[in-house]
Design a protein around this motif. Structure first.
Motif, mmCIF file in Angstrom:
data_model
loop_
_atom_site.group_PDB
_atom_site.id
_atom_site.type_symbol
_atom_site.label_atom_id
_atom_site.label_comp_id
_atom_site.label_asym_id
_atom_site.label_seq_id
_atom_site.Cartn_x
_atom_site.Cartn_y
_atom_site.Cartn_z
ATOM 1 N N ASN A 79 -1.349 8.404 -1.033
ATOM 2 C CA ASN A 79 -0.908 8.106 -2.155
ATOM 3 C C ASN A 79 -2.267 7.963 -3.242
ATOM 4 N N GLU A 80 -3.395 8.120 -2.827
ATOM 5 C CA GLU A 80 -4.604 7.978 -3.134
ATOM 6 C C GLU A 80 -5.618 8.914 -3.364
ATOM 7 N N ALA B 72 0.767 -1.105 -0.005
ATOM 8 C CA ALA B 72 0.030 0.014 0.048
ATOM 9 C C ALA B 72 0.807 1.463 -0.049
ATOM 10 N N ASN B 73 2.016 1.203 0.636
ATOM 11 C CA ASN B 73 2.860 2.347 0.881
ATOM 12 C C ASN B 73 3.849 2.299 -0.325
ATOM 13 N N GLY C 116 0.124 0.810 -4.772
ATOM 14 C CA GLY C 116 -1.026 1.478 -4.430
ATOM 15 C C GLY C 116 -2.154 0.650 -4.203
ATOM 16 N N SER C 117 -3.353 1.369 -4.526
ATOM 17 C CA SER C 117 -4.610 0.561 -4.448
ATOM 18 C C SER C 117 -4.704 -0.475 -5.246
ATOM 19 N N GLY D 25 -1.273 3.363 3.262
ATOM 20 C CA GLY D 25 -0.950 4.266 2.088
ATOM 21 C C GLY D 25 -2.078 5.152 1.324
ATOM 22 N N SER E 203 4.285 3.527 -4.129
ATOM 23 C CA SER E 203 3.476 4.527 -4.852
ATOM 24 C C SER E 203 3.293 3.990 -6.226
ATOM 25 N N TYR F 271 -10.964 7.299 -2.476
ATOM 26 C CA TYR F 271 -10.182 6.363 -1.675
ATOM 27 C C TYR F 271 -10.707 6.246 -0.175
#
Length: 468
Positions: free
Chosen positions: A365-366, A44-45, A50-51, A362, A47, A370
């Motif tokens: 980054n979204e 998740a962290n 991510g999602s 994370g 970049s 989100y």
């Protein structure tokens, strides 16, 4: 001698006994849960993942649970049967049972791996992996490398209870902890350093599982009560037929969870595509990723709930055998109280700090969609945490007092009838939000069933207590 050494189970305060037995069990379960959760944290962290990576992790997670289901069926069944054999001084049957469990776990792990590799695309699609092309690509990569480690995972998880049955719960716990530490060390190296992405996360997991498997092999060579030889590893049909049924409940418990997760993932994919925001390709993976994260937090809480209840099993069993129904009732009250407190504290955390929790995975980054969907998911999906922990504690405690039928009714009703049923039904009326409502509705209805059995059990224990 054995009776004397176990006498404290009948005389020591229930609270002290619960702490003594529950803490190692909680630690083992939490560490086992950490494998997938740690992967998701680092994914998740990153970049560049991510999602999409989070969604891929959510897709693959139920498939590791399937492997775990067969592992615990073999391991828990062999553990229970071996313990009985040792108690009856049937050491030859104990030796052959452990050897058969070793061979069976190896064969099972290899078979599952081959099935996963052959039907990879179909399986990923079945669990919602086609939410969009990027998620599908990441899911395939993660699934392939995770699958290569399945034989080691099944073997290590199956041997854990077998090692406990030999009188070494600390070694069983340590082998799992060391494997998890290896995973934690190599996850950031492979994800951030080498930038291997989902492959790196999976390889780090595989390495941890290999370490646990190797430690388990070492212990099997140096067992205390059972001495294995080459002949021990021949599959013994007579003994397998005896110990597999003892692990069926563990299998059903895990498989029912997989069925619920499959239903949820597919409803998220279907009704997310109808949503104004998440119907857009660039946001399509968000609901899958978010619900996966929420379920990981829930998994942590449930690991503690299960650990507390499972820690009571030897204490309950001894006191039932000793006719001390008063102590069984006292322990049941204490367990329900602790489960309720755990649920209340967890509920406070998810309702008060959802942004903090999603931030760990994370969210910075979204997009804002989100974070907003994550806050709503935490607050709705987990709003009945108090009932969820009580349900789980009740299910396990009823097993310990010999009420397998009642225990199975609660478990199957919660995960299959309600968990799958409402996940399929409610989205028809409430869209994507219906998936979120399915969890608390299922917990409320399961609690009504559990409450009936709780009151019935207390009444029976009270009646037994009054009898001369």
């Amino acid at each position: 001698m054995e009776e004397k050494s176990n006498r404290f189970l009948e005389t020591e305060k229930p609270g002290k006994l619960m702490r003594m037995y529950a803490i190692p069990c909680i630690i083992s379960l939490l560490v086992a849960a950490l494998y997938n959760i740690v992967d998701q944290l680092f994914i998740a962290n990153a970049s560049y993942l991510g999602s999409y990576g989070n969604a891929a992790n959510t897709v693959v997670f139920p498939l590791t649970v399937v492997a775990l289901a067969f592992a615990v069926m073999i391991g828990d069944g062999a553990c229970a049967f071996t313990s009985i054999c040792l108690g009856q001084d049937r050491r030859e049957d104990a030796r052959k049972s452990v050897g058969s469990a070793v061979t069976l776990s190896v064969i099972t792990g290899v078979v599952i791996m081959l099935i996963y590799l052959i039907f990879q695309t179909r399986i990923i699609s079945m669990f919602g992996g086609r939410v969009n092309e990027e998620t599908f690509k990441e899911s395939k990569e993660y699934f392939f490398w995770i699958t290569l480690g399945i034989p080691f995972y099944v073997f290590g998880q199956a041997m854990n209870p077998v090692i406990r049955s030999d009188g070494s719960p600390k070694f069983a716990m340590a082998s799992t902890v060391i494997g998890a530490v290896v995973n934690i060390i190599f996850d950031p190296i492979f994800i951030y350093g080498t930038k291997w992405g989902m492959m790196g996360a999976a390889i780090a997991t595989d390495m941890g599982q290999i370490v646990t498997a190797v430690l388990s092999v070492w212990y099997l060579i140096h067992m205390k009560e059972i001495k294995l030889d080459k002949g021990s590893f021949r599959l013994n049909g007579r003994l397998i037929k005896r110990f597999i049924p003892l692990g069926i409940t563990s299998l059903l418990s895990q498989i029912s969870l997989v069925a619920a997760m499959a239903a949820i993932n597919n409803m998220i994919r279907k009704y997310g595509a109808m949503d104004e925001i998440f119907g857009q390709s660039r946001y399509a993976q968000i609901p899958m990723a978010v619900v996966g994260i929420v379920m990981k937090f829930f998994q942590i809480v449930i690991s503690i709930a299960v650990g507390m209840a499972a820690g009571c099993i030897p204490v309950v069993g001894y006191n039932v055998g000793a006719g001390r129904k008063d102590r069984v009732k006292e322990l049941f009250k204490l367990l329900l109280k602790c489960e309720a407190i755990l649920g209340a504290v967890s509920l406070l955390i998810v309702e008060a700090f959802p942004r903090f929790l999603i931030g760990i995975f994370g969210a910075s980054n979204e997009s804002v969609y989100y974070t907003d969907f994550a806050v709503k998911s935490f607050r709705i999906y987990l709003c009945m945490m108090v009932l969820a922990t009580i349900n789980k504690g009740t299910f396990i405690f009823l097993q310990a007092v010999g009420k397998a039928k009642e225990s199975t009714i609660i478990s199957m009703a919660r995960e299959i009838i309600f968990g799958v049923g409402f996940a399929l039904l409610l989205p028809r009326f409430f869209g994507l939000d219906g998936v979120l409502y399915s969890m608390p509705v299922s917990d409320v209805l399961a609690f009504l069933i559990a409450l009936y059995f709780i009151l019935k059990t207390f009444k029976e224990l009270q009646h037994a207590q009054k009898m001369p």
